[in-house]
Write an enzyme that holds these catalytic residues in place. Structure first.
Site, PDB file in Angstrom:
ATOM      1  N   ASP B  32       0.862  -1.179   0.000  1.00  0.00           N
ATOM      2  CA  ASP B  32       0.000   0.000   0.000  1.00  0.00           C
ATOM      3  C   ASP B  32       0.897   1.226   0.000  1.00  0.00           C
ATOM      4  OD1 ASP B  32      -3.309   0.126   0.936  1.00  0.00           O
ATOM      5  OD2 ASP B  32      -2.155   1.974   0.679  1.00  0.00           O
ATOM      6  N   ILE B  33       0.282   2.343  -0.290  1.00  0.00           N
ATOM      7  CA  ILE B  33       1.006   3.608  -0.171  1.00  0.00           C
ATOM      8  C   ILE B  33       0.904   4.119   1.261  1.00  0.00           C
ATOM      9  CG2 ILE B  33      -0.917   5.123  -0.787  1.00  0.00           C
ATOM     10  CD1 ILE B  33       1.014   6.629  -2.644  1.00  0.00           C
ATOM     11  N   SER B  34      -0.065   3.611   1.994  1.00  0.00           N
ATOM     12  CA  SER B  34      -0.276   3.999   3.392  1.00  0.00           C
ATOM     13  C   SER B  34       0.352   2.955   4.314  1.00  0.00           C
ATOM     14  CB  SER B  34      -1.777   4.080   3.714  1.00  0.00           C
ATOM     15  OG  SER B  34      -2.419   4.960   2.835  1.00  0.00           O
ATOM     16  N   SER B  73     -10.491   4.542  -4.695  1.00  0.00           N
ATOM     17  CA  SER B  73     -11.724   3.754  -4.805  1.00  0.00           C
ATOM     18  C   SER B  73     -12.978   4.589  -4.581  1.00  0.00           C
ATOM     19  CB  SER B  73     -11.685   2.591  -3.824  1.00  0.00           C
ATOM     20  OG  SER B  73     -11.585   3.089  -2.518  1.00  0.00           O
ATOM     21  N   SER B 109     -15.598  -2.505 -10.362  1.00  0.00           N
ATOM     22  CA  SER B 109     -16.623  -1.936  -9.496  1.00  0.00           C
ATOM     23  C   SER B 109     -17.966  -1.900 -10.215  1.00  0.00           C
ATOM     24  CB  SER B 109     -16.224  -0.511  -9.117  1.00  0.00           C
ATOM     25  OG  SER B 109     -17.322   0.189  -8.572  1.00  0.00           O
ATOM     26  N   TYR B 134     -14.369   7.604 -11.679  1.00  0.00           N
ATOM     27  CA  TYR B 134     -13.896   6.398 -11.014  1.00  0.00           C
ATOM     28  C   TYR B 134     -14.386   5.161 -11.781  1.00  0.00           C
ATOM     29  CZ  TYR B 134     -14.043   2.590  -7.629  1.00  0.00           C
ATOM     30  OH  TYR B 134     -13.924   1.376  -7.009  1.00  0.00           O
ATOM     31  N   ARG B 172     -29.700   1.076  -0.351  1.00  0.00           N
ATOM     32  CA  ARG B 172     -29.140   0.548  -1.597  1.00  0.00           C
ATOM     33  C   ARG B 172     -28.274  -0.685  -1.337  1.00  0.00           C
ATOM     34  NH1 ARG B 172     -24.249   1.502  -3.800  1.00  0.00           N
ATOM     35  NH2 ARG B 172     -24.027   0.959  -6.009  1.00  0.00           N
TER      36      ARG B 172
END
Lengths: 264, 264, 264, 264, 264, 264
Positions: B32-34, B73, B109, B134, B172
């Protein structure tokens, strides 16, 4: 139509339209990153890098329609495509939205579906099977066009162009050739239509061998009239037999499907 | 499987899999970048910016499979998506090709098809109708995956993920919810399959209200088992009636379809 | 039903039905070219070479229905198939016509469609793609059945049988396995139905991985209930990883698709 | 929901819903041309001839939804159908439009498609093939519902009801039976849905033999749970073998398809 | 093409091609069980019984392509068809495989689908519904062709020939007629194509009344140009009204569909 | 044909056929509620109110075929349509059944599918989406025709007529126009066909912009030959730009789709 913008006006397709659309709109605004010569009567010439968003927003001002041919039209390094095709096309759509442009002709490509076999007849519902990074950028462009229509009411006709040259250049083009005359009449049909939503169609003349079906876009009323048949004898004399085990023969994308990864 | 790479491992989905796939591969390589915290047993933790190609090529070395969750995302500015999703995903695929990785799970997605109405039942052949920039990046990712399979034999299952959280958060999600347990079993089914080619499927639990059909991917043998029904009473109590003229109710993409242009 | 004829009664499938259909008809008439042992209660045992037309016409007398399993059920030399499968099946249909038999269950095979890939979900409308000369004989049998229904009102359910054994024997059979119990209930459903015309369906249990869809035959009301899943661990332990480039893994027909020309 | 109107409330279906929907809406308004007894708690009873437009407009006032069961539900003389079904249903829709009713459940019938064979699996896209004048009135009703949605935003779910009785009454109903419990849950699912547009579906329980497919309406989330199987033994004992050459067996409409012109 | 083999060269179709293909290949090798007269220039004449495998293997040597017209082309006793059509066609394919022949034109027939009604428009995906034992042999031949392509890379175009005569002979042939000229151009188109895989198409001229659609085979580039319309007046004068309740009128197969079992 | 009945003979379409079908049948029987002038040679003129069943039964006596144009052909009050279109068309069919008439041409209308968008290409399987009460009566008529064929063997070709006038009158008619000459040849093709069952097709000339596809009815052999293109310049000069947000432009039904509820 008052002002029609053509991006990529210095390229092969751009030149065909610059000539062929004379008189179709009051003004043709021509744009390219390359030199386009002097503006002729009823022409505006604007040099513009499509990856420069502010410049593109300026470019699109006061235009009623856009023929978006700009960007890289052959296989290329991804980083180049990222600027020219991904970012460039986004900038054009975003500029169209901000300027209230009603309709865009997006120059998609048969390379968006080039990994289908020649023995298949494709229509707009065919699965996307790009044959190159270039083809991937065209899948992206069609998706972007769909989005801008669904959300922002900017209409697009995405034309999966076959091979538009004065003459077919090899055996494959006997099937994929679109004459310049048919290309010009297609552009007029697209901008003359009362409504288009986002429509995907194929840009090809009624050649003898047919891979693509435009029935779903019959509402547009395009009636192409040329055929590659006049060039068959020459082409067949010039090129040896095709090898049916060669990927360039098996797949609709031809050489694009056959070549490996692009190396800069 | 010896080594499975998970990109985006610090995100919501990444955390679910980091926990849920323990023991599934000999080693989970997490990226990850985090910050991802310390590596646990049988884990490798590699901080990596997916837009840095050389780093990604290193990251992918010695991996047998990739779960590609990395990137942005949510809806975002195009320029951010250009780096994180367009370039980042290309880098992952190019690294996979260079390193001989056999199969990728690409986190696509439902926002790639979010402008279809709720009253439609979609399968993998549904027209792409992204509801956001996105969503456009996900259409692009699927096209790229198709290309890398057709030309380079890198297999992908592109999963159009619904809403994967411990519990559905609004009305939803009663239709779009995929339980973490079903998500984990999906990943296993994907990497256990003998062959997948490029397959597009939907990531959703067998909830009561169904918008998506995975019959075409039945060969994968995924048997999800949870349902949002247990949460219905709470959700309905918490949220007022839905307005059937609200784009967020009309379209499958919900709020993504309803919102306007992203403004930084 | 008064008298049900089973051809090929000495074979694997024949034995399953001889046991499983006890009591379903007043009399089971059993036929084979091989030894079938003594007739049990409510059984008639008739040794018969299906390529002998006169013998077959005698065999079929007084029967209300036929389960036609007879013939060669593996790849074989064409000349042997010509007698056993082409001529033999014709004799059975012609005998049925002459004797007024109402309905036949024809044991077709997944090898009639074995050159489809595993990643495809097939129904009765799938293109015929036989994977062997044996598979070709099954395509022929289905065509003959169609003809005898359209012209002579002899109904048939052609069942493309997967792999019917007590247990699946390899990884492929985890998808193609039909339990003997499900096979027996299928035969009953077929002969219990009020009308069938000529219907093509797949003989497979509801296993986890699914290649075939019987929705179109839902009117028959077959509700199979077993699954190969109970045998998965053993099978996976016994068999090494599948190679996704092996034709026996790529194609639904497995080893039949992978092997070359039959040499006597 | 505050007030739900049920037309045809004195009929078989009406009685099932009068009982089954207790508590579903604050008030059930019940209407019929026949006697309906006294109003119970939370009930309003309004005698009304549906062919009287003014009366119907009054009847519909203050209703949020309508379950339209009213009219003739068997084959009848055209002149009677003209009043009860053609005019009556128009009056209900026109009253709904004038009163702002949001959604109607229209009791269509399997007799709108009754000339399809039993061996076919139908979904909402099946060709209309009515088996009776009664069936023709249901085709008309569905067309009217489509019109009122497209032009006036009055939503409808047209349910092609099979056979809704406490128990199936003959062999055909083993396939067409919808349990009262499943019918009640269907009505609730229809009015609970966030949006429906105009949707056509089949009203049938998950019996063993299946002629109709509701996948396209999966968004509604109806989960019927009963089966005619519990009644099979009794039915089969009571009724002799079916003759597969009898139009009542060949066609889905059963006796409706088999009978000739209605003579008063 | 160097050497093209025509089987059944003494028959009606064979004679058309013997004349029409003069000069198309360097050498036409002509084969039949009947007398074919003397070899003309660039012709080789080989008498051969197609049911004699060794002879057929010899016959096929050094051929680049095969037009397989041989066998029985009318309804016949099964035992005769077994030799001439089942065994004969197998021998041709097996000889092609052993001799490395690249492509075969297989003379299939409209009688493979003759039990479809005249009111249907069929393409290559139409269900097989043979109208005769002869038609069943054509279904078999198409399946065999599919097998030899999928496994052994022998390409075939299976042409479901309508009625190829100098003139249509009855009312039905106004729809099914293929002119000799169009037949000849079809054969050339088939062998000129770069690749064909196994393709099924219909052999019919562009008559006024159309039952068959060849869009899927548009890649072959066949452009037939004749029409039965020139003969309509004569045919209609010669033949009385058609009875729409006559099976020979109802079904595409005409008299083949109408006649009963073949009695020797 | 001996005697062909035309209902609605005093209307626009009726006049075209009265003139155009001279000589096609031995006798044209002409019927209308309005004055039709004197009977010409080979004509019978019968004034008749189609809502009077006994009169219609008399009217149909001794006729071999019926061209049913009668009734209201514009949007109208429901109560008027109830008599003229619902009851009137029933009377015609019931009279045809009682008198043994073999075939009817039913003048359906594009307004039966008028709520489809212009960008869609429709064939006979398109969902019914009437744009008016008038359109609903045409959906009803098609259903009635289906019923009378399935049960009583009265054949019908339901023609969804576009706009049949000497010239197109507005921009929309450039797509929907059917020339009188093409209409006349259509009627002849319909009654010349050997069998039709119940067939739905579109009545439109081969104009440049195409919304409707008649491929499925190719067996009828209609070859229309006119085009609206000759009138384009005049029409475009006369009418200003079309607004793509106007329902009359968006939907195929044009003004019918755009107008609100009919108010008497």
């Amino acid at each position: 139509m008052k002002r029609l913008l053509i991006t990529g006006a210095a390229g092969n397709l751009g030149k065909i339209l610059r000539e062929g659309l004379k008189g179709y709109a009051d003004i043709l605004r021509l744009s390219d990153i390359s030199d386009m010569g002097e503006a002729g009567p009823n022409e505006e010439v604007v040099k513009c890098d499509l990856s420069d968003r502010a410049a593109v927003i300026d470019l699109v001002k006061d235009c009623d329609g856009i023929v978006h041919l700009g960007g890289i039209s052959i296989e290329a390094a991804f980083d180049d495509l990222l600027q020219a095709n991904f970012l460039g096309t986004y900038n054009v759509y975003e500029a169209a939205r901000q300027n209230g442009v009603k309709r865009i002709m997006f120059a998609s490509s048969n390379h968006a579906i080039g990994f289908h076999k020649r023995t298949e007849l494709l229509d707009d519902k065919a699965e996307l099977r790009p044959d190159s990074l270039y083809g991937v950028t065209k899948c992206y462009g069609e998706a972007l066009a769909s989005y801008y229509y669904d959300k922002f009411d900017v209409e697009t006709v995405s034309v999966r162009i076959g091979s538009c040259f004065p003459e077919p250049k090899d055996r494959r083009m006997l099937a994929t050739w679109m004459s310049p005359r048919d290309f010009i009449s297609l552009i007029k049909a697209i901008f003359d239509a009362a409504m288009t939503g986002h429509t995907v169609m194929y840009g090809v003349s009624p050649n003898k061998s047919v891979w693509w079906n435009n029935d779903h876009a019959a509402f547009i009323g395009w009636q192409p009239q040329d055929s590659s048949e006049a060039f068959r004898a020459d082409i067949e004399a010039k090129f040896p037999e095709e090898d049916r085990h060669d990927p360039a023969v098996i797949y609709q994308g031809g050489g694009f499907a056959a070549r490996g990864h692009f190396e800069d």
